[in-house]
Design an enzyme around this catalytic site. Structure first.
Site, PDB file in Angstrom:
ATOM      1  N   ARG A  48       0.847  -1.204   0.000  1.00 40.31           N
ATOM      2  CA  ARG A  48       0.000   0.000   0.000  1.00 40.31           C
ATOM      3  C   ARG A  48       0.880   1.251   0.000  1.00 40.31           C
ATOM      4  NH1 ARG A  48      -1.353   1.904   4.647  1.00 40.31           N
ATOM      5  NH2 ARG A  48      -2.109  -0.045   5.525  1.00 40.31           N
ATOM      6  N   TYR A 100     -14.913  18.003 -16.048  1.00 38.64           N
ATOM      7  CA  TYR A 100     -15.384  16.610 -16.131  1.00 38.64           C
ATOM      8  C   TYR A 100     -16.537  16.399 -15.138  1.00 38.64           C
ATOM      9  CZ  TYR A 100     -14.991  11.509 -15.778  1.00 38.64           C
ATOM     10  OH  TYR A 100     -15.240  10.163 -15.768  1.00 38.64           O
ATOM     11  N   ASP A 172      -6.203  20.125 -14.482  1.00 39.08           N
ATOM     12  CA  ASP A 172      -6.525  18.761 -14.915  1.00 39.08           C
ATOM     13  C   ASP A 172      -5.999  18.630 -16.343  1.00 39.08           C
ATOM     14  OD1 ASP A 172      -7.693  16.445 -15.990  1.00 39.08           O
ATOM     15  OD2 ASP A 172      -9.415  16.574 -14.640  1.00 39.08           O
ATOM     16  N   LYS A 197      -6.670   7.519 -19.541  1.00 40.88           N
ATOM     17  CA  LYS A 197      -6.940   8.075 -20.862  1.00 40.88           C
ATOM     18  C   LYS A 197      -5.673   8.016 -21.730  1.00 40.88           C
ATOM     19  CE  LYS A 197     -10.953   8.877 -18.975  1.00 40.88           C
ATOM     20  NZ  LYS A 197     -11.304  10.128 -18.328  1.00 40.88           N
TER      21      LYS A 197
HETATM   22  C1  LIG Z   1     -11.765  10.538 -17.048  1.00 35.03           C
HETATM   23  C2  LIG Z   1     -11.438  11.853 -16.464  1.00 35.03           C
HETATM   24  C3  LIG Z   1     -11.236  11.999 -15.087  1.00 35.03           C
HETATM   25  C4  LIG Z   1     -11.411  10.837 -14.111  1.00 35.03           C
HETATM   26  O1  LIG Z   1     -10.512   9.818 -14.323  1.00 35.03           O
HETATM   27  P1  LIG Z   1     -10.801   8.268 -13.957  1.00 35.03           P
HETATM   28  O2  LIG Z   1      -9.515   7.600 -14.261  1.00 35.03           O
HETATM   29  O3  LIG Z   1     -11.936   7.833 -14.798  1.00 35.03           O
HETATM   30  O4  LIG Z   1     -11.149   8.241 -12.514  1.00 35.03           O
HETATM   31  C5  LIG Z   1     -10.901  13.247 -14.605  1.00 35.03           C
HETATM   32  N1  LIG Z   1     -10.784  14.315 -15.423  1.00 35.03           N
HETATM   33  C6  LIG Z   1     -10.981  14.212 -16.752  1.00 35.03           C
HETATM   34  C7  LIG Z   1     -10.827  15.423 -17.606  1.00 35.03           C
HETATM   35  C8  LIG Z   1     -11.332  12.990 -17.309  1.00 35.03           C
HETATM   36  O5  LIG Z   1     -11.539  12.902 -18.633  1.00 35.03           O
END
Ligand SMILES: *Cc1c(COP(=O)(O)O)cnc(C)c1O
Length: 380
Positions: A48, A100, A172, A197
Protein backbone atom coordinates in the site's frame (compact mmCIF):
# COMPACT_ATOMS: atom_id res chain seq x y z
CA UNK A 1 18.72 12.40 -19.54
CA UNK A 2 17.52 13.76 -22.88
CA UNK A 3 14.82 16.44 -22.98
CA UNK A 4 13.16 14.68 -25.92
CA UNK A 5 9.90 13.23 -24.54
CA UNK A 6 10.17 10.26 -26.92
CA UNK A 7 13.51 9.30 -25.42
CA UNK A 8 12.30 9.93 -21.88
CA UNK A 9 9.15 7.86 -22.38
CA UNK A 10 10.86 4.90 -24.04
CA UNK A 11 13.78 4.72 -21.60
CA UNK A 12 11.68 5.18 -18.42
CA UNK A 13 12.54 2.47 -15.89
CA UNK A 14 14.51 0.31 -18.35
CA UNK A 15 17.44 -1.68 -16.95
CA UNK A 16 16.45 -1.08 -13.33
CA UNK A 17 15.90 -4.77 -12.45
CA UNK A 18 18.50 -5.95 -9.93
CA UNK A 19 17.34 -9.62 -9.78
CA UNK A 20 17.89 -10.85 -13.34
CA UNK A 21 18.87 -7.74 -15.29
CA UNK A 22 15.54 -7.83 -17.11
CA UNK A 23 15.41 -4.96 -19.61
CA UNK A 24 11.71 -4.34 -18.98
CA UNK A 25 11.05 -3.86 -15.26
CA UNK A 26 9.13 -6.87 -13.90
CA UNK A 27 5.82 -6.76 -12.04
CA UNK A 28 6.30 -7.14 -8.32
CA UNK A 29 3.04 -8.53 -6.95
CA UNK A 30 4.22 -9.26 -3.41
CA UNK A 31 2.40 -7.24 -0.76
CA UNK A 32 5.24 -7.65 1.77
CA UNK A 33 9.01 -7.17 1.47
CA UNK A 34 11.52 -8.96 3.65
CA UNK A 35 13.65 -6.88 5.97
CA UNK A 36 17.32 -7.47 6.75
CA UNK A 37 16.91 -5.79 10.12
CA UNK A 38 13.64 -5.03 11.99
CA UNK A 39 14.85 -1.53 12.84
CA UNK A 40 15.91 -0.56 9.31
CA UNK A 41 13.22 0.68 6.94
CA UNK A 42 13.81 -0.91 3.50
CA UNK A 43 13.04 0.86 0.20
CA UNK A 44 9.96 -1.34 -0.12
CA UNK A 45 8.10 -2.55 2.91
CA UNK A 46 4.36 -2.97 2.27
CA UNK A 47 2.59 -2.58 -1.08
CA UNK A 48 0.00 0.00 0.00
CA UNK A 49 2.85 2.32 0.93
CA UNK A 50 4.97 1.74 -2.17
CA UNK A 51 5.43 -0.72 -5.01
CA UNK A 52 8.47 -0.76 -7.33
CA UNK A 53 6.42 -0.59 -10.55
CA UNK A 54 4.24 2.21 -9.20
CA UNK A 55 7.36 4.19 -8.26
CA UNK A 56 8.82 3.77 -11.77
CA UNK A 57 5.56 4.97 -13.32
CA UNK A 58 5.41 7.98 -10.96
CA UNK A 59 9.02 8.89 -11.79
CA UNK A 60 8.38 8.55 -15.53
CA UNK A 61 5.32 10.81 -15.47
CA UNK A 62 7.01 13.33 -13.16
CA UNK A 63 9.92 13.52 -15.59
CA UNK A 64 7.61 14.11 -18.58
CA UNK A 65 5.72 16.81 -16.62
CA UNK A 66 8.92 18.50 -15.36
CA UNK A 67 7.60 17.95 -11.83
CA UNK A 68 9.45 17.54 -8.52
CA UNK A 69 7.60 14.25 -8.13
CA UNK A 70 4.30 12.50 -8.65
CA UNK A 71 1.86 10.32 -6.74
CA UNK A 72 0.15 7.56 -8.75
CA UNK A 73 -3.33 6.58 -7.58
CA UNK A 74 -5.96 4.00 -8.48
CA UNK A 75 -8.02 6.40 -10.64
CA UNK A 76 -8.17 9.95 -11.96
CA UNK A 77 -10.90 10.68 -9.43
CA UNK A 78 -8.80 9.50 -6.48
CA UNK A 79 -5.96 11.70 -7.77
CA UNK A 80 -8.27 14.75 -7.71
CA UNK A 81 -9.60 13.70 -4.31
CA UNK A 82 -6.04 13.40 -2.98
CA UNK A 83 -5.58 17.12 -3.69
CA UNK A 84 -8.52 17.94 -1.43
CA UNK A 85 -7.26 16.15 1.70
CA UNK A 86 -5.18 19.00 3.11
CA UNK A 87 -7.71 21.75 2.40
CA UNK A 88 -9.14 23.35 5.55
CA UNK A 89 -12.75 22.60 6.46
CA UNK A 90 -15.07 24.87 4.48
CA UNK A 91 -12.35 25.91 1.99
CA UNK A 92 -13.54 27.47 -1.24
CA UNK A 93 -12.46 25.57 -4.36
CA UNK A 94 -12.79 27.40 -7.68
CA UNK A 95 -13.43 24.89 -10.44
CA UNK A 96 -14.01 25.15 -14.20
CA UNK A 97 -17.77 25.21 -14.74
CA UNK A 98 -17.40 22.76 -17.61
CA UNK A 99 -15.06 20.38 -15.80
CA UNK A 100 -15.38 16.61 -16.13
CA UNK A 101 -18.75 15.48 -14.73
CA UNK A 102 -17.10 13.26 -12.11
CA UNK A 103 -15.06 16.20 -10.80
CA UNK A 104 -18.21 18.23 -10.21
CA UNK A 105 -19.90 15.22 -8.61
CA UNK A 106 -16.95 14.84 -6.22
CA UNK A 107 -16.85 18.53 -5.24
CA UNK A 108 -20.63 18.68 -4.82
CA UNK A 109 -20.58 15.56 -2.64
CA UNK A 110 -17.78 17.02 -0.50
CA UNK A 111 -19.75 20.26 -0.16
CA UNK A 112 -22.69 18.61 1.56
CA UNK A 113 -21.87 18.80 5.25
CA UNK A 114 -19.67 21.83 4.56
CA UNK A 115 -16.35 20.02 3.94
CA UNK A 116 -15.72 22.27 0.90
CA UNK A 117 -17.46 25.09 -0.92
CA UNK A 118 -17.16 24.63 -4.69
CA UNK A 119 -17.41 27.75 -6.86
CA UNK A 120 -17.92 27.04 -10.56
CA UNK A 121 -16.68 29.64 -13.03
CA UNK A 122 -15.62 29.73 -16.66
CA UNK A 123 -11.88 29.56 -15.92
CA UNK A 124 -11.08 30.53 -19.53
CA UNK A 125 -12.53 33.93 -18.56
CA UNK A 126 -9.84 35.48 -16.32
CA UNK A 127 -12.17 38.30 -15.19
CA UNK A 128 -14.59 35.70 -13.86
CA UNK A 129 -11.73 34.00 -11.97
CA UNK A 130 -10.56 37.37 -10.55
CA UNK A 131 -14.07 38.09 -9.31
CA UNK A 132 -14.27 34.65 -7.67
CA UNK A 133 -10.89 35.32 -6.01
CA UNK A 134 -12.26 38.43 -4.25
CA UNK A 135 -13.20 35.98 -1.52
CA UNK A 136 -10.43 33.68 -0.22
CA UNK A 137 -10.06 30.38 -2.04
CA UNK A 138 -7.72 27.51 -1.18
CA UNK A 139 -7.50 25.95 -4.61
CA UNK A 140 -8.27 26.59 -8.26
CA UNK A 141 -8.94 23.41 -10.23
CA UNK A 142 -9.03 24.22 -13.92
CA UNK A 143 -9.40 21.99 -16.93
CA UNK A 144 -7.78 23.13 -20.16
CA UNK A 145 -8.80 22.22 -22.77
CA UNK A 146 -12.08 21.67 -20.94
CA UNK A 147 -14.11 18.63 -21.69
CA UNK A 148 -16.34 18.50 -23.76
CA UNK A 149 -16.35 22.11 -25.08
CA UNK A 150 -12.54 22.39 -25.31
CA UNK A 151 -12.35 25.91 -23.92
CA UNK A 152 -8.77 27.05 -23.46
CA UNK A 153 -7.51 28.68 -20.27
CA UNK A 154 -4.26 30.67 -20.33
CA UNK A 155 -2.38 28.71 -17.65
CA UNK A 156 0.39 31.29 -17.23
CA UNK A 157 -2.11 34.12 -16.65
CA UNK A 158 -4.22 31.97 -14.32
CA UNK A 159 -1.11 30.99 -12.33
CA UNK A 160 -0.27 34.68 -11.88
CA UNK A 161 -3.79 35.41 -10.57
CA UNK A 162 -3.58 32.43 -8.23
CA UNK A 163 -0.16 33.42 -6.89
CA UNK A 164 -1.27 37.01 -6.21
CA UNK A 165 -4.28 35.69 -4.30
CA UNK A 166 -2.25 33.13 -2.32
CA UNK A 167 -4.24 30.30 -3.90
CA UNK A 168 -2.83 27.05 -5.23
CA UNK A 169 -3.49 26.13 -8.86
CA UNK A 170 -4.13 22.60 -10.15
CA UNK A 171 -4.65 21.89 -13.84
CA UNK A 172 -6.52 18.76 -14.91
CA UNK A 173 -4.22 17.74 -17.77
CA UNK A 174 -6.13 14.60 -18.79
CA UNK A 175 -7.23 15.86 -22.21
CA UNK A 176 -3.64 16.77 -23.15
CA UNK A 177 -1.28 14.45 -21.23
CA UNK A 178 2.33 15.52 -20.63
CA UNK A 179 3.09 14.80 -24.28
CA UNK A 180 1.05 17.85 -25.31
CA UNK A 181 1.00 20.16 -22.28
CA UNK A 182 3.09 20.62 -19.15
CA UNK A 183 1.14 22.91 -16.79
CA UNK A 184 3.95 23.22 -14.22
CA UNK A 185 6.13 24.89 -16.88
CA UNK A 186 3.51 27.69 -16.95
CA UNK A 187 3.39 28.15 -13.19
CA UNK A 188 0.74 25.69 -11.99
CA UNK A 189 1.37 24.00 -8.62
CA UNK A 190 -0.15 20.68 -9.67
CA UNK A 191 -0.90 18.76 -12.84
CA UNK A 192 -3.51 16.15 -12.06
CA UNK A 193 -4.81 13.63 -14.53
CA UNK A 194 -6.44 10.36 -15.34
CA UNK A 195 -3.82 7.83 -16.48
CA UNK A 196 -6.78 5.81 -17.82
CA UNK A 197 -6.94 8.08 -20.86
CA UNK A 198 -3.98 9.16 -23.05
CA UNK A 199 -1.10 8.14 -20.79
CA UNK A 200 -2.00 4.45 -20.78
CA UNK A 201 -3.74 4.85 -24.12
CA UNK A 202 -4.87 1.25 -24.52
CA UNK A 203 -8.12 1.40 -22.55
CA UNK A 204 -7.27 -1.51 -20.28
CA UNK A 205 -6.54 -0.01 -16.86
CA UNK A 206 -7.79 2.77 -14.56
CA UNK A 207 -5.35 5.09 -12.80
CA UNK A 208 -4.56 8.66 -11.90
CA UNK A 209 -1.64 10.87 -10.98
CA UNK A 210 -0.88 14.12 -9.18
CA UNK A 211 2.33 15.84 -10.28
CA UNK A 212 3.66 18.53 -7.94
CA UNK A 213 6.01 21.47 -8.46
CA UNK A 214 6.98 21.51 -4.77
CA UNK A 215 8.86 18.50 -3.33
CA UNK A 216 7.21 19.07 0.07
CA UNK A 217 3.79 18.61 -1.54
CA UNK A 218 5.00 15.34 -3.10
CA UNK A 219 5.96 14.13 0.36
CA UNK A 220 2.68 15.27 1.88
CA UNK A 221 0.49 13.71 -0.82
CA UNK A 222 2.55 10.50 -0.72
CA UNK A 223 1.81 10.41 3.02
CA UNK A 224 -1.92 10.83 2.36
CA UNK A 225 -1.94 8.21 -0.42
CA UNK A 226 -0.49 5.69 2.03
CA UNK A 227 -2.74 6.84 4.87
CA UNK A 228 -5.99 6.45 2.92
CA UNK A 229 -4.69 3.67 0.64
CA UNK A 230 -5.26 5.14 -2.81
CA UNK A 231 -2.10 3.90 -4.54
CA UNK A 232 -2.49 2.13 -7.89
CA UNK A 233 -2.06 -1.65 -8.07
CA UNK A 234 1.09 -3.33 -9.37
CA UNK A 235 -0.42 -4.76 -12.54
CA UNK A 236 -2.16 -1.53 -13.53
CA UNK A 237 1.09 0.37 -12.94
CA UNK A 238 2.89 -2.09 -15.21
CA UNK A 239 0.32 -1.66 -17.99
CA UNK A 240 0.44 2.14 -17.72
CA UNK A 241 4.24 2.28 -17.92
CA UNK A 242 4.09 0.03 -20.97
CA UNK A 243 1.48 2.31 -22.54
CA UNK A 244 3.40 5.46 -21.65
CA UNK A 245 6.39 4.39 -23.76
CA UNK A 246 4.51 5.26 -26.96
CA UNK A 247 2.59 8.25 -25.55
CA UNK A 248 4.49 10.98 -27.46
CA UNK A 249 4.11 9.10 -30.77
CA UNK A 250 0.46 8.24 -30.22
CA UNK A 251 -0.45 11.77 -29.13
CA UNK A 252 1.21 13.30 -32.19
CA UNK A 253 -0.51 10.93 -34.64
CA UNK A 254 -3.89 11.41 -32.95
CA UNK A 255 -3.53 15.21 -33.13
CA UNK A 256 -2.79 14.98 -36.87
CA UNK A 257 -5.86 12.85 -37.55
CA UNK A 258 -8.05 15.04 -35.33
CA UNK A 259 -6.95 18.11 -37.28
CA UNK A 260 -7.96 16.40 -40.56
CA UNK A 261 -11.31 15.24 -39.17
CA UNK A 262 -12.09 18.64 -37.59
CA UNK A 263 -11.19 20.48 -40.80
CA UNK A 264 -13.50 18.21 -42.77
CA UNK A 265 -16.34 18.62 -40.25
CA UNK A 266 -15.96 22.42 -40.21
CA UNK A 267 -16.60 22.54 -43.97
CA UNK A 268 -19.62 20.22 -43.89
CA UNK A 269 -23.08 21.82 -44.14
CA UNK A 270 -24.64 19.18 -41.91
CA UNK A 271 -22.54 20.43 -38.99
CA UNK A 272 -23.56 23.68 -37.28
CA UNK A 273 -20.58 23.99 -34.94
CA UNK A 274 -17.19 22.35 -34.38
CA UNK A 275 -15.11 22.76 -31.22
CA UNK A 276 -11.47 21.98 -31.97
CA UNK A 277 -8.62 24.21 -30.74
CA UNK A 278 -6.62 23.48 -33.91
CA UNK A 279 -9.13 25.42 -36.06
CA UNK A 280 -8.30 29.13 -36.61
CA UNK A 281 -11.93 29.90 -35.77
CA UNK A 282 -11.60 28.47 -32.24
CA UNK A 283 -11.56 31.33 -29.68
CA UNK A 284 -8.68 29.72 -27.75
CA UNK A 285 -6.59 28.85 -30.81
CA UNK A 286 -3.73 31.33 -30.18
CA UNK A 287 -3.34 30.45 -26.49
CA UNK A 288 -3.50 26.74 -27.32
CA UNK A 289 -0.82 27.20 -30.00
CA UNK A 290 1.44 28.83 -27.40
CA UNK A 291 0.95 26.59 -24.37
CA UNK A 292 0.29 23.22 -26.03
CA UNK A 293 2.49 21.02 -28.22
CA UNK A 294 -0.54 19.87 -30.20
CA UNK A 295 -4.26 20.57 -30.36
CA UNK A 296 -5.38 17.25 -28.94
CA UNK A 297 -7.55 14.40 -30.10
CA UNK A 298 -10.99 15.46 -28.86
CA UNK A 299 -13.53 17.16 -31.14
CA UNK A 300 -17.04 18.24 -30.17
CA UNK A 301 -19.73 18.90 -32.75
CA UNK A 302 -23.28 20.17 -32.95
CA UNK A 303 -25.49 19.24 -35.87
CA UNK A 304 -27.38 21.69 -38.08
CA UNK A 305 -31.09 21.89 -37.28
CA UNK A 306 -31.98 20.15 -40.50
CA UNK A 307 -29.70 17.23 -39.79
CA UNK A 308 -30.57 13.95 -38.12
CA UNK A 309 -30.65 13.83 -34.33
CA UNK A 310 -27.42 13.27 -32.40
CA UNK A 311 -28.66 9.89 -31.20
CA UNK A 312 -29.40 8.75 -34.77
CA UNK A 313 -25.95 9.83 -35.94
CA UNK A 314 -24.01 8.07 -33.17
CA UNK A 315 -26.03 4.90 -33.71
CA UNK A 316 -25.05 4.90 -37.41
CA UNK A 317 -21.31 5.20 -36.72
CA UNK A 318 -19.31 1.98 -37.03
CA UNK A 319 -15.67 2.94 -36.71
CA UNK A 320 -16.36 5.29 -33.78
CA UNK A 321 -17.54 3.06 -30.93
CA UNK A 322 -20.27 4.48 -28.68
CA UNK A 323 -18.49 4.45 -25.31
CA UNK A 324 -17.53 6.98 -22.67
CA UNK A 325 -13.81 7.39 -22.44
CA UNK A 326 -11.15 9.22 -24.42
CA UNK A 327 -7.50 9.11 -25.37
CA UNK A 328 -7.25 5.45 -26.36
CA UNK A 329 -5.88 4.03 -29.61
CA UNK A 330 -9.48 3.24 -30.67
CA UNK A 331 -11.85 6.00 -31.78
CA UNK A 332 -14.87 6.55 -29.55
CA UNK A 333 -17.96 8.72 -29.72
CA UNK A 334 -20.24 9.85 -26.92
CA UNK A 335 -23.13 12.19 -26.16
CA UNK A 336 -21.77 13.90 -23.01
CA UNK A 337 -25.18 15.04 -21.69
CA UNK A 338 -26.38 11.43 -21.61
CA UNK A 339 -23.07 9.82 -20.68
CA UNK A 340 -19.92 11.49 -19.23
CA UNK A 341 -21.80 14.54 -17.93
CA UNK A 342 -25.10 12.83 -16.96
CA UNK A 343 -24.43 13.36 -13.24
CA UNK A 344 -24.64 17.17 -13.70
CA UNK A 345 -28.03 18.85 -13.28
CA UNK A 346 -29.66 20.03 -16.54
CA UNK A 347 -29.15 23.61 -15.36
CA UNK A 348 -25.43 23.07 -14.67
CA UNK A 349 -25.07 21.49 -18.10
CA UNK A 350 -26.80 24.46 -19.70
CA UNK A 351 -24.44 26.89 -17.92
CA UNK A 352 -21.45 24.84 -19.03
CA UNK A 353 -22.70 24.76 -22.62
CA UNK A 354 -23.30 21.03 -22.82
CA UNK A 355 -26.57 20.66 -24.78
CA UNK A 356 -28.22 17.25 -25.17
CA UNK A 357 -27.32 17.39 -28.85
CA UNK A 358 -23.55 17.78 -28.40
CA UNK A 359 -21.48 14.89 -29.80
CA UNK A 360 -17.90 14.31 -28.63
CA UNK A 361 -15.39 12.38 -30.73
CA UNK A 362 -12.22 10.84 -29.33
CA UNK A 363 -9.93 10.38 -32.32
CA UNK A 364 -7.82 7.22 -32.17
CA UNK A 365 -5.12 5.77 -34.38
CA UNK A 366 -7.19 4.38 -37.26
CA UNK A 367 -6.76 6.03 -40.66
CA UNK A 368 -8.21 9.56 -40.80
CA UNK A 369 -9.85 8.87 -44.20
CA UNK A 370 -11.71 5.92 -42.66
CA UNK A 371 -12.93 8.10 -39.79
CA UNK A 372 -14.16 10.76 -42.23
CA UNK A 373 -15.92 8.15 -44.37
CA UNK A 374 -17.65 6.78 -41.27
CA UNK A 375 -18.83 10.27 -40.23
CA UNK A 376 -19.97 11.08 -43.78
CA UNK A 377 -22.10 7.94 -43.87
CA UNK A 378 -23.55 8.46 -40.36
CA UNK A 379 -24.50 12.10 -41.03
CA UNK A 380 -26.78 10.82 -43.80
C1 LIG B 1 -11.76 10.54 -17.05
C2 LIG B 1 -11.44 11.85 -16.46
C3 LIG B 1 -11.24 12.00 -15.09
C4 LIG B 1 -11.41 10.84 -14.11
O1 LIG B 1 -10.51 9.82 -14.32
P1 LIG B 1 -10.80 8.27 -13.96
O2 LIG B 1 -9.52 7.60 -14.26
O3 LIG B 1 -11.94 7.83 -14.80
O4 LIG B 1 -11.15 8.24 -12.51
C5 LIG B 1 -10.90 13.25 -14.60
N1 LIG B 1 -10.78 14.32 -15.42
C6 LIG B 1 -10.98 14.21 -16.75
C7 LIG B 1 -10.83 15.42 -17.61
C8 LIG B 1 -11.33 12.99 -17.31
O5 LIG B 1 -11.54 12.90 -18.63
Amino acid sequence: MSQDPRTRAIRAGLNTDRSWNAVIPPISLSTAYRREDPAVQPAYDYARTANPGRSLLADAIAELENAAGAVVTGSGMSAIDLLLHDLPFGARVICSHDAYGGTRRLLDARSSGGRLVPVYVDTSNLDAVSAALNEDAALILAETPSNPRLRITDIRALAKLARNAGTELAIDNTVMSPALQRPLDWGADYSVQSITKLINGHSDMVGGVVCCADPERVERLTWWANCVGTGAGAFDSYLALRGLRTLPLRAKAQCESAQDVATWLARDMRIAHVDYPGLDSHPGHDIAARQQDGFGQLISIQLSDSAASARDVVSRLDLFTLAQSLGGVESLVCIPALMTHASMSPQARQEAGVPDTLIRLSVGLEGAADMIADLDKALG
